[in-house]
Design a protein around this motif. Structure first.
Motif, PDB file in Angstrom:
ATOM      1  N   MET A 327      45.424  16.259  25.787  1.00 39.92           N
ATOM      2  CA  MET A 327      44.858  15.728  24.530  1.00 39.92           C
ATOM      3  C   MET A 327      45.907  14.932  23.766  1.00 39.92           C
ATOM      4  SD  MET A 327      42.575  18.932  23.245  1.00 39.92           S
ATOM      5  CE  MET A 327      41.134  19.469  24.141  1.00 39.92           C
ATOM      6  N   ARG A 328      47.123  15.442  23.767  1.00 37.17           N
ATOM      7  CA  ARG A 328      48.197  14.700  23.104  1.00 37.17           C
ATOM      8  C   ARG A 328      48.410  13.372  23.825  1.00 37.17           C
ATOM      9  NH1 ARG A 328      50.829  14.700  19.228  1.00 37.17           N
ATOM     10  NH2 ARG A 328      52.906  15.519  19.622  1.00 37.17           N
ATOM     11  N   ALA A 329      48.355  13.415  25.172  1.00 36.91           N
ATOM     12  CA  ALA A 329      48.596  12.197  25.949  1.00 36.91           C
ATOM     13  C   ALA A 329      47.522  11.142  25.699  1.00 36.91           C
ATOM     14  CB  ALA A 329      48.657  12.538  27.441  1.00 36.91           C
ATOM     15  N   VAL A 330      46.285  11.576  25.438  1.00 40.69           N
ATOM     16  CA  VAL A 330      45.216  10.585  25.211  1.00 40.69           C
ATOM     17  C   VAL A 330      45.075  10.226  23.739  1.00 40.69           C
ATOM     18  CG1 VAL A 330      43.933  11.264  27.282  1.00 40.69           C
ATOM     19  CG2 VAL A 330      43.333  12.262  25.063  1.00 40.69           C
ATOM     20  N   GLY A 331      45.992  10.720  22.905  1.00 40.73           N
ATOM     21  CA  GLY A 331      46.002  10.214  21.534  1.00 40.73           C
ATOM     22  C   GLY A 331      45.846  11.230  20.419  1.00 40.73           C
ATOM     23  N   ALA A 332      45.858  12.521  20.738  1.00 41.42           N
ATOM     24  CA  ALA A 332      45.724  13.513  19.656  1.00 41.42           C
ATOM     25  C   ALA A 332      47.047  13.652  18.913  1.00 41.42           C
ATOM     26  CB  ALA A 332      45.318  14.862  20.231  1.00 41.42           C
ATOM     27  N   THR A 333      46.948  13.709  17.599  1.00 41.81           N
ATOM     28  CA  THR A 333      48.162  13.961  16.818  1.00 41.81           C
ATOM     29  C   THR A 333      48.369  15.477  16.726  1.00 41.81           C
ATOM     30  OG1 THR A 333      46.944  14.097  14.745  1.00 41.81           O
ATOM     31  CG2 THR A 333      47.724  11.918  15.400  1.00 41.81           C
ATOM     32  N   ARG A 334      49.563  15.852  16.250  1.00 41.63           N
ATOM     33  CA  ARG A 334      49.812  17.286  16.058  1.00 41.63           C
ATOM     34  C   ARG A 334      48.805  17.869  15.068  1.00 41.63           C
ATOM     35  NH1 ARG A 334      55.687  16.089  16.166  1.00 41.63           N
ATOM     36  NH2 ARG A 334      56.434  16.971  18.113  1.00 41.63           N
ATOM     37  N   ALA A 335      48.540  17.119  14.016  1.00 46.54           N
ATOM     38  CA  ALA A 335      47.626  17.610  12.977  1.00 46.54           C
ATOM     39  C   ALA A 335      46.227  17.816  13.551  1.00 46.54           C
ATOM     40  CB  ALA A 335      47.584  16.619  11.819  1.00 46.54           C
ATOM     41  N   GLN A 336      45.807  16.898  14.443  1.00 39.15           N
ATOM     42  CA  GLN A 336      44.471  17.035  15.031  1.00 39.15           C
ATOM     43  C   GLN A 336      44.388  18.269  15.924  1.00 39.15           C
ATOM     44  OE1 GLN A 336      44.211  13.128  16.743  1.00 39.15           O
ATOM     45  NE2 GLN A 336      42.830  12.397  15.135  1.00 39.15           N
ATOM     46  N   ILE A 337      45.472  18.532  16.660  1.00 39.13           N
ATOM     47  CA  ILE A 337      45.481  19.731  17.514  1.00 39.13           C
ATOM     48  C   ILE A 337      45.400  20.978  16.637  1.00 39.13           C
ATOM     49  CG2 ILE A 337      46.877  21.089  19.122  1.00 39.13           C
ATOM     50  CD1 ILE A 337      45.677  18.614  20.430  1.00 39.13           C
TER      51      ILE A 337
ATOM     52  N   LEU B  55      55.366  10.542  24.049  1.00 38.76           N
ATOM     53  CA  LEU B  55      55.158  11.987  24.102  1.00 38.76           C
ATOM     54  C   LEU B  55      56.458  12.724  23.802  1.00 38.76           C
ATOM     55  CD1 LEU B  55      52.914  12.333  27.290  1.00 38.76           C
ATOM     56  CD2 LEU B  55      52.222  12.665  24.917  1.00 38.76           C
ATOM     57  N   ASP B  75      54.606  10.694  14.384  1.00 43.98           N
ATOM     58  CA  ASP B  75      53.699  11.307  15.367  1.00 43.98           C
ATOM     59  C   ASP B  75      52.326  10.636  15.345  1.00 43.98           C
ATOM     60  OD1 ASP B  75      52.848  13.541  17.180  1.00 43.98           O
ATOM     61  OD2 ASP B  75      51.533  13.963  15.483  1.00 43.98           O
ATOM     62  N   ALA B  79      50.672   8.556  18.371  1.00 49.08           N
ATOM     63  CA  ALA B  79      49.396   9.027  18.926  1.00 49.08           C
ATOM     64  C   ALA B  79      48.365   7.900  18.936  1.00 49.08           C
ATOM     65  CB  ALA B  79      48.878  10.210  18.114  1.00 49.08           C
ATOM     66  N   ARG B  82      49.182   5.567  21.783  1.00 44.40           N
ATOM     67  CA  ARG B  82      48.778   6.146  23.074  1.00 44.40           C
ATOM     68  C   ARG B  82      47.266   6.055  23.237  1.00 44.40           C
ATOM     69  NH1 ARG B  82      52.322  10.314  21.799  1.00 44.40           N
ATOM     70  NH2 ARG B  82      50.645  11.667  21.055  1.00 44.40           N
ATOM     71  N   ASN B  83      46.567   6.364  22.146  1.00 47.21           N
ATOM     72  CA  ASN B  83      45.111   6.423  22.213  1.00 47.21           C
ATOM     73  C   ASN B  83      44.501   5.061  22.528  1.00 47.21           C
ATOM     74  OD1 ASN B  83      42.367   6.388  20.207  1.00 47.21           O
ATOM     75  ND2 ASN B  83      42.611   8.093  21.626  1.00 47.21           N
ATOM     76  N   PHE B  88      47.600   7.289  30.544  1.00 42.82           N
ATOM     77  CA  PHE B  88      48.471   8.132  31.368  1.00 42.82           C
ATOM     78  C   PHE B  88      47.714   8.588  32.603  1.00 42.82           C
ATOM     79  CE2 PHE B  88      51.117   8.771  27.606  1.00 42.82           C
ATOM     80  CZ  PHE B  88      52.381   8.902  28.165  1.00 42.82           C
ATOM     81  N   LEU B 107      37.368  11.656  26.748  1.00 37.47           N
ATOM     82  CA  LEU B 107      38.228  12.481  25.881  1.00 37.47           C
ATOM     83  C   LEU B 107      39.011  11.650  24.851  1.00 37.47           C
ATOM     84  CD1 LEU B 107      38.955  15.470  25.453  1.00 37.47           C
ATOM     85  CD2 LEU B 107      40.924  15.121  26.955  1.00 37.47           C
ATOM     86  N   PRO B 108      39.529  10.488  25.198  1.00 37.63           N
ATOM     87  CA  PRO B 108      40.263   9.704  24.178  1.00 37.63           C
ATOM     88  C   PRO B 108      39.404   9.368  22.955  1.00 37.63           C
ATOM     89  CG  PRO B 108      40.701   8.826  26.355  1.00 37.63           C
ATOM     90  CD  PRO B 108      39.603   9.830  26.517  1.00 37.63           C
ATOM     91  N   PHE B 111      39.653  11.515  19.818  1.00 37.55           N
ATOM     92  CA  PHE B 111      40.822  11.405  18.935  1.00 37.55           C
ATOM     93  C   PHE B 111      40.994   9.993  18.382  1.00 37.55           C
ATOM     94  CE2 PHE B 111      41.569  14.750  22.049  1.00 37.55           C
ATOM     95  CZ  PHE B 111      41.687  15.828  21.191  1.00 37.55           C
TER      96      PHE B 111
END
Lengths: 426, 232
Positions: A327-337, B55, B75, B79, B82-83, B88, B107-108, B111
């Motif tokens: 999820m982080r790799a596809v664009g999730a921020t820390r806050a979103q997680i 990352l 961050d 993000a 990346r999005n 990746f 999934l992208p 976010f």
């Protein structure tokens, strides 16, 4: 990212581990359910005390002469017509209703038919005369007047006294249950100038009839309430004080004005008889203490449920570390997680809170049904021992959600801090 | 597209010291490039991809990707980059096993600040591009290894990013599946997608327009005679 997207994603995550989510929700449901149950019980009992056992009018003050005051020693401090006028003129006062106790002993002897049974009864009668306007909601003032000679005296009895008769006195003596409408019009003899408990001899006896005209919470509990003029006449007849009042019911314009009005009354040298209010407050305080203790227990269950949710989420996060990395790799921020994890917990908590509130309602209905079947009748027995206002259900829902979210704070922080590079490389 | 100057990346080695996997590395990749990143295990290939993908922000040096200095981004901005602009692809696919292929691909969108209304249509389009439109509703467990990797590529392509970062994308695939995936990468590159692929496989490196080796923490262009002759 919108909240709706996050909620959808969180919902999907929960559906993947239905058993874990339901178990966590069950913990919250038990805590919230216990809390709602005990609070509803406390509210129900408090309402019973406030409205039926010790009914207190929030706008009224019972003004009585001071037991000991400089004024009374000097002959002042009396509740006479002049004092009544001064009370009526106080700022914030809406009405003042004088009351006078019968200062003559009186008894009642009854031997006859009583609604299909036979009643042989003799008792001392306590009589209080009140301004008819005070009872206007029970009996129209024109019908609550000192009657002409030969006519029965209209009387109002206490609703609480009737309750005690129906639930305690009548069953033990095989007498019928009676409703207020059935008793209205019932006559019984009263003899003035004689007493069963005192040897006082006032020289003459006078027989009269009393006819029940209605029932009220404001009527004398252990006696009968009659028109003020009647008591004034009897007191004068026996050479007793027929000018000063025993008490005055003073009504404030608003409940908020009562404290200031009480202060003004005290400044005039009178006292406030708030024994009923104090009894109600004491009973209410006792109920509140018990409710609080039980609620504390329920809150502890909620805390345990929150800890359980935290542990469950930690375990789930360990299993889902790579997924969070993706999820982080596809664009999730820390806050979103973090928000996603908190939303998962919130959904579990809300489900648990809702189930808990509904469960408590169901349990309360069950307890009420059981009480009706198992418990013998007793005075002031309520239809339900519980009060379930809407805010209680909403508070249960909120507490469940809050407990779950608080329990999820550390797992959410841990999830947000997961190093995606490490979990994806592993 | 990519500009790296003096990139240094260290890891704690567990004995109180640090292990330097990238030591002042430099690299430039132009838009539309196809770079094979070679080197033995532990040489820092994955670390480089993670830094380039934002990352891993724990590095020193200058790293500019798609016109943005990564060391200057927070961050949230990394993000967002990346999005919308990167994809990746991992050796182990990293698909969510309980979601059907199209949901994995979409999934992208979960976010993204964009509206998710057309996510399914976009996911299907992305799956069509990798030849898996007919299997959009299959779970990952119902797909072969090659198909799973193509789903992962479809996910990386969801927002049509100009840059794909791939970490051993054919490492878990048999020869045939690996060949199909490699052919897909070549097709994407022809369509203008910039590719940076960490690989051990010679055939992947052979398909790339550039081969960069990681050696002692430095990035060294492979200018072997055969390679130079083969360059356009």
């Amino acid at each position: 990212m919108s909240a709706a997207k996050l909620a959808r994603l969180s919902g999907e995550n929960l559906r993947r581990d239905r058993a874990g989510a339901l178990l966590s929700a069950l913990g919250v449901a038990v805590g919230v359910g216990a809390l709602c149950f005990f609070v509803a019980l406390g509210l129900g009992i408090s309402e019973l005390v406030r409205t039926r056992i010790f009914p207190v009018d929030a706008r009224s003050l019972e003004v009585v002469p001071a037991q000991l005051s400089l004024g009374s020693l000097l002959g002042g401090g009396q509740l006479d017509d002049a004092a009544l006028d001064r009370l009526r003129a106080l700022p914030g006062a809406a009405h003042a209703y004088p009351k006078m106790a019968l200062r003559v002993p009186a008894i009642s002897r009854y031997d006859g038919a009583f609604f299909g049974a036979r009643l042989n009864m003799a008792l001392e009668i306590v009589m209080l005369g009140v301004d008819p306007a005070l009872m206007a909601d029970v009996v129209p003032p024109e019908k609550f007047q000192d009657p002409p000679a030969g006519q029965p005296i209209p009387a109002i009895a206490s609703t609480r006294l009737l309750e005690i008769y129906n639930k305690s006195f009548a069953p033990s003596r095989h007498l019928p249950h009676l409703g207020p409408s059935l008793l209205e019009g019932f006559r019984f003899p009263v003899e003035l100038g004689v007493s069963y408990v005192s040897s006082v001899n006032l020289g003459r006896r006078q027989a009269t009839q009393v006819q029940l005209a209605g029932f009220s919470d404001r009527a004398l509990l252990a006696g009968i309430t009659v028109p003020l003029a009647t008591v004034r006449r009897f007191n004068a007849l026996y050479g007793q004080d027929a000018t000063t009042y025993s008490a005055v019911t003073l009504q404030a314009q608003t409940p908020d004005g009562v404290p200031a009005l009480a202060q003004s009354v005290r400044a005039m040298g009178f006292s406030i008889d708030d024994s009923d209010r104090q009894r109600a407050e004491q009973a209410g305080a006792a109920v509140a203490v018990v409710t609080s203790a039980l609620s504390l227990l329920a809150v502890l269950i909620c805390v345990l449920a929150a800890v359980n949710i935290g542990q469950t989420l930690f375990a789930a996060l360990r299993a889902r570390a790579r997924e969070i990395g993706v999820m982080r790799a596809v664009g999730a921020t820390r806050a979103q997680i973090a928000a996603m994890v908190l939303l998962e917990a919130a959904q579990v908590g809300a489900l648990g809170g809702l189930c808990g509130a509904l469960g408590a309602r169901g349990l309360a209905l069950g307890v009420d049904a059981l009480a009706r079947r198992v418990l013998p009748e007793f005075p002031f027995q309520p239809q339900s021992f519980f009060a379930f206002p809407l805010w209680l259900a909403l508070a249960g829902l909120g507490l469940g959600t809050l407990a779950a979210v608080l329990g999820a704070l550390l797992p959410a922080r841990a999830a947000a801090r997961l190093d995606p590079a490490r979990v994806l490389a592993g | 597209m990519i500009r790296i100057r003096g990139l240094t990346k260290r890891y704690p080695d567990g004995a109180g010291s640090t292990l330097c996997v990238l030591d002042g590395a430099d690299l430039d990749v132009a838009a539309g490039g196809f770079v094979a990143l070679m080197g033995p295990s532990g040489s820092g290939k994955s670390s480089l991809l993670h830094v380039l993908g934002g990352l891993d922000a724990d590095f020193t040096g200058e790293v500019e990707v798609l016109g943005q200095r990564l060391d200057a981004l927070g961050d949230r901005e990394r993000a967002r980059l990346r999005n919308a602009k990167m994809g990746f692809v991992f050796q182990s696919y990293h698909l969510i096993p309980t979601l059907p292929a199209w949901r994995n691909v979409a999934l992208p969108a979960a976010f993204s600040p964009q509206v998710e209304r057309d996510a399914e249509a976009r996911a299907r389009e992305s799956l069509s591009r990798v030849g898996l439109a007919a299997k959009a509703h299959r779970l990952p467990t119902e797909l072969s290894g090659g198909e799973r990797q193509r789903v992962a590529i479809a996910r990386a392509l969801f927002f049509r990013p100009p840059l794909l970062l791939c970490d051993e994308p054919t490492g878990n695939l048999d020869a045939q599946s690996g060949g199909e995936v490699l052919a897909l990468f070549c097709e994407l590159n022809r369509d203008g997608v910039t590719l940076l692929i960490a690989t051990h496989e010679e055939r992947v490196a052979a398909a790339a327009s550039r081969r960069v080796k990681l050696s002692a923490g430095k990035l060294i262009e492979d200018l072997s005679p055969a390679r130079v002759e083969a360059r356009p």
